[in-house]
Motif scaffolding. Structure first.
Motif, PDB file in Angstrom:
ATOM      1  N   ARG A 143      22.288  -8.734  41.221  1.00 22.45           N
ATOM      2  CA  ARG A 143      22.574  -9.294  39.897  1.00 22.45           C
ATOM      3  C   ARG A 143      22.397 -10.806  39.877  1.00 22.45           C
ATOM      4  O   ARG A 143      21.921 -11.377  38.879  1.00 22.45           O
ATOM      5  N   HIS A 144      22.762 -11.479  40.963  1.00 22.23           N
ATOM      6  CA  HIS A 144      22.582 -12.936  41.040  1.00 22.23           C
ATOM      7  C   HIS A 144      21.108 -13.297  40.894  1.00 22.23           C
ATOM      8  O   HIS A 144      20.747 -14.222  40.149  1.00 22.23           O
ATOM      9  N   VAL A 145      20.242 -12.560  41.580  1.00 27.79           N
ATOM     10  CA  VAL A 145      18.797 -12.810  41.480  1.00 27.79           C
ATOM     11  C   VAL A 145      18.320 -12.569  40.050  1.00 27.79           C
ATOM     12  O   VAL A 145      17.537 -13.355  39.496  1.00 27.79           O
ATOM     13  N   LEU A 146      18.794 -11.492  39.451  1.00 25.11           N
ATOM     14  CA  LEU A 146      18.355 -11.155  38.099  1.00 25.11           C
ATOM     15  C   LEU A 146      18.776 -12.217  37.073  1.00 25.11           C
ATOM     16  O   LEU A 146      18.027 -12.517  36.140  1.00 25.11           O
ATOM     17  N   TRP A 147      19.963 -12.786  37.241  1.00 26.02           N
ATOM     18  CA  TRP A 147      20.400 -13.849  36.317  1.00 26.02           C
ATOM     19  C   TRP A 147      19.495 -15.074  36.438  1.00 26.02           C
ATOM     20  O   TRP A 147      19.140 -15.710  35.430  1.00 26.02           O
ATOM     21  N   ILE A 148      19.119 -15.434  37.664  1.00 22.11           N
ATOM     22  CA  ILE A 148      18.214 -16.575  37.865  1.00 22.11           C
ATOM     23  C   ILE A 148      16.870 -16.319  37.189  1.00 22.11           C
ATOM     24  O   ILE A 148      16.332 -17.165  36.460  1.00 22.11           O
ATOM     25  N   VAL A 149      16.335 -15.121  37.416  1.00 23.99           N
ATOM     26  CA  VAL A 149      15.026 -14.771  36.848  1.00 23.99           C
ATOM     27  C   VAL A 149      15.102 -14.716  35.325  1.00 23.99           C
ATOM     28  O   VAL A 149      14.172 -15.144  34.633  1.00 23.99           O
ATOM     29  N   LEU A 150      16.209 -14.220  34.789  1.00 24.28           N
ATOM     30  CA  LEU A 150      16.375 -14.160  33.332  1.00 24.28           C
ATOM     31  C   LEU A 150      16.292 -15.555  32.716  1.00 24.28           C
ATOM     32  O   LEU A 150      15.602 -15.761  31.706  1.00 24.28           O
ATOM     33  N   GLY A 151      16.979 -16.517  33.316  1.00 22.79           N
ATOM     34  CA  GLY A 151      16.938 -17.876  32.790  1.00 22.79           C
ATOM     35  C   GLY A 151      15.531 -18.450  32.786  1.00 22.79           C
ATOM     36  O   GLY A 151      15.095 -19.080  31.804  1.00 22.79           O
ATOM     37  N   LEU A 152      14.788 -18.233  33.871  1.00 26.90           N
ATOM     38  CA  LEU A 152      13.412 -18.741  33.954  1.00 26.90           C
ATOM     39  C   LEU A 152      12.501 -18.050  32.951  1.00 26.90           C
ATOM     40  O   LEU A 152      11.630 -18.683  32.339  1.00 26.90           O
ATOM     41  N   ASN A 153      12.688 -16.731  32.765  1.00 29.97           N
ATOM     42  CA  ASN A 153      11.855 -16.009  31.806  1.00 29.97           C
ATOM     43  C   ASN A 153      12.122 -16.460  30.370  1.00 29.97           C
ATOM     44  O   ASN A 153      11.198 -16.554  29.555  1.00 29.97           O
ATOM     45  N   LEU A 154      13.365 -16.739  30.043  1.00 24.53           N
ATOM     46  CA  LEU A 154      13.682 -17.225  28.696  1.00 24.53           C
ATOM     47  C   LEU A 154      13.020 -18.584  28.436  1.00 24.53           C
ATOM     48  O   LEU A 154      12.527 -18.844  27.324  1.00 24.53           O
ATOM     49  N   ALA A 155      13.001 -19.430  29.456  1.00 25.82           N
ATOM     50  CA  ALA A 155      12.327 -20.724  29.306  1.00 25.82           C
ATOM     51  C   ALA A 155      10.834 -20.525  29.055  1.00 25.82           C
ATOM     52  O   ALA A 155      10.229 -21.203  28.201  1.00 25.82           O
ATOM     53  N   ALA A 156      10.227 -19.564  29.791  1.00 26.99           N
ATOM     54  CA  ALA A 156       8.795 -19.296  29.608  1.00 26.99           C
ATOM     55  C   ALA A 156       8.522 -18.753  28.210  1.00 26.99           C
ATOM     56  O   ALA A 156       7.501 -19.099  27.582  1.00 26.99           O
ATOM     57  N   VAL A 157       9.407 -17.915  27.684  1.00 26.43           N
ATOM     58  CA  VAL A 157       9.229 -17.363  26.342  1.00 26.43           C
ATOM     59  C   VAL A 157       9.201 -18.481  25.304  1.00 26.43           C
ATOM     60  O   VAL A 157       8.337 -18.509  24.413  1.00 26.43           O
ATOM     61  N   ILE A 158      10.115 -19.412  25.422  1.00 22.59           N
ATOM     62  CA  ILE A 158      10.188 -20.513  24.454  1.00 22.59           C
ATOM     63  C   ILE A 158       8.900 -21.329  24.469  1.00 22.59           C
ATOM     64  O   ILE A 158       8.326 -21.653  23.420  1.00 22.59           O
TER      65      ILE A 158
END
Length: 301
Positions: free
Chosen positions: A23-38
């Motif tokens: 879950r820790h890895v997934l939270w990190i990846v989620l934050g980076l993916n949201l930045a890429a979406v923007i």
């Protein structure tokens, strides 16, 4: 005389710790993916390029997949109960297939938009500023790091969810590269390159989804995890075992279940037969990293 017993290799605390790291890895990846979406949404609004729209949708799907993966990873940490005597670890693999389902939606939407642009809608010339290429290149580099990080952690933690999500991220990186090349060609006077690149991106995503399916489906349908011959060899090297047979196995390393029958000297008492079964359980667990091993004992004919 028949005896069934189980040896748990991984303590519940260790399973919870592994899930917490996933879950820790997934939270990190989620934050980076949201930045890429923007970033990609801004570039799509700025340029109107279909390939960037496809990439923005792909990255948005990455973020959604992260959220789904976080949900399934939490469920997978639950231990056995009355309705799930073998535990909940398959929910993690099920989550990987949910990722594939969303991948298929992405492929359909990208392909539909690209075909419309190629055969029905007029393909207008594109003017893409240099800063757009710089921003796309930056998201590609971040994506490459995320894919490497998630793959490394997925292999270390033996997590189907992380490996599936990493495959999705790799497709995103290749897609971004294709978008950059396509936009360069389109701005050079060949606007048809934009929808063509979007179709190529759909192919990348399809390939990633197929790789996830090939890994996940065997686990869900309980495909044999270990060659029975190898398990028999381990069991028959145990002192007191005359023969082993009826070997069954399923799951992945760390979450594997193995069941087999051994035959021992019929003159042995129950206590000694149980001791031999314990030795077999321990040997098989240590050799294959099985979570649970069940050994049935029969008198040799």
């Amino acid at each position: 005389m028949k005896r069934g017993a189980a040896s748990l290799v991984r303590a519940p605390e260790a399973q919870v710790g592994r899930a917490s790291r996933v879950r820790h890895v997934l939270w990190i990846v989620l934050g980076l993916n949201l930045a890429a979406v923007i970033v990609k949404l801004v570039l799509w609004w700025w340029t109107g390029a279909l390939s960037i729209a496809a990439e923005a949708g792909h990255s948005g799907l990455d973020a959604m997949n992260n959220l789904i993966a976080l949900l399934f990873a939490r469920v997978a940490t639950r231990g056995p109960d009355d309705r799930h005597p073998y535990g909940h670890h398959k929910f993690e693999t099920l989550g990987a297939l949910v990722v594939v389902a969303f991948l298929s939606v992405t492929v359909f939407e990208i392909a539909k938009g690209s075909v419309a642009r190629l055969f029905r809608d007029p393909v207008a010339a594109l003017e893409v500023p240099v800063i757009a290429f710089v921003l796309l290149g930056s998201t590609m580099l971040f994506g490459a790091w995320v894919a490497w990080y998630e793959t490394r952690e997925g292999q270390r933690l033996d997590s189907d969810l992380l490996l599936a999500d990493a495959a999705h991220t790799r497709a995103d990186v290749l897609g971004t590269l294709a978008v950059i090349v396509g936009l360069a060609i389109a701005t050079a006077g060949y606007p048809m390159a934009d929808p063509i690149v979007a179709l190529i991106l759909a192919g990348f995503i399809t390939h990633s989804g197929w790789a996830i399916v090939k890994r996940s489906v065997p686990l869900l349908v309980d495909e044999r995890a270990i060659e029975p011959r190898v398990v028999r060899e381990v069991a028959e090297h145990t002192p007191g075992v005359q023969r082993s047979y009826s070997v069954r196995s399923r799951g992945r390393p760390g979450e594997m279940f193995v069941e087999l029958t051994i035959s021992v000297d019929s003159s042995l008492d129950v206590e000694r037969s149980h001791e031999i079964a314990d030795l077999v359980e321990r040997a098989v667990s240590e050799r294959f990293g099985a979570r649970e091993v069940v050994v049935h004992v029969e008198p040799a004919e």
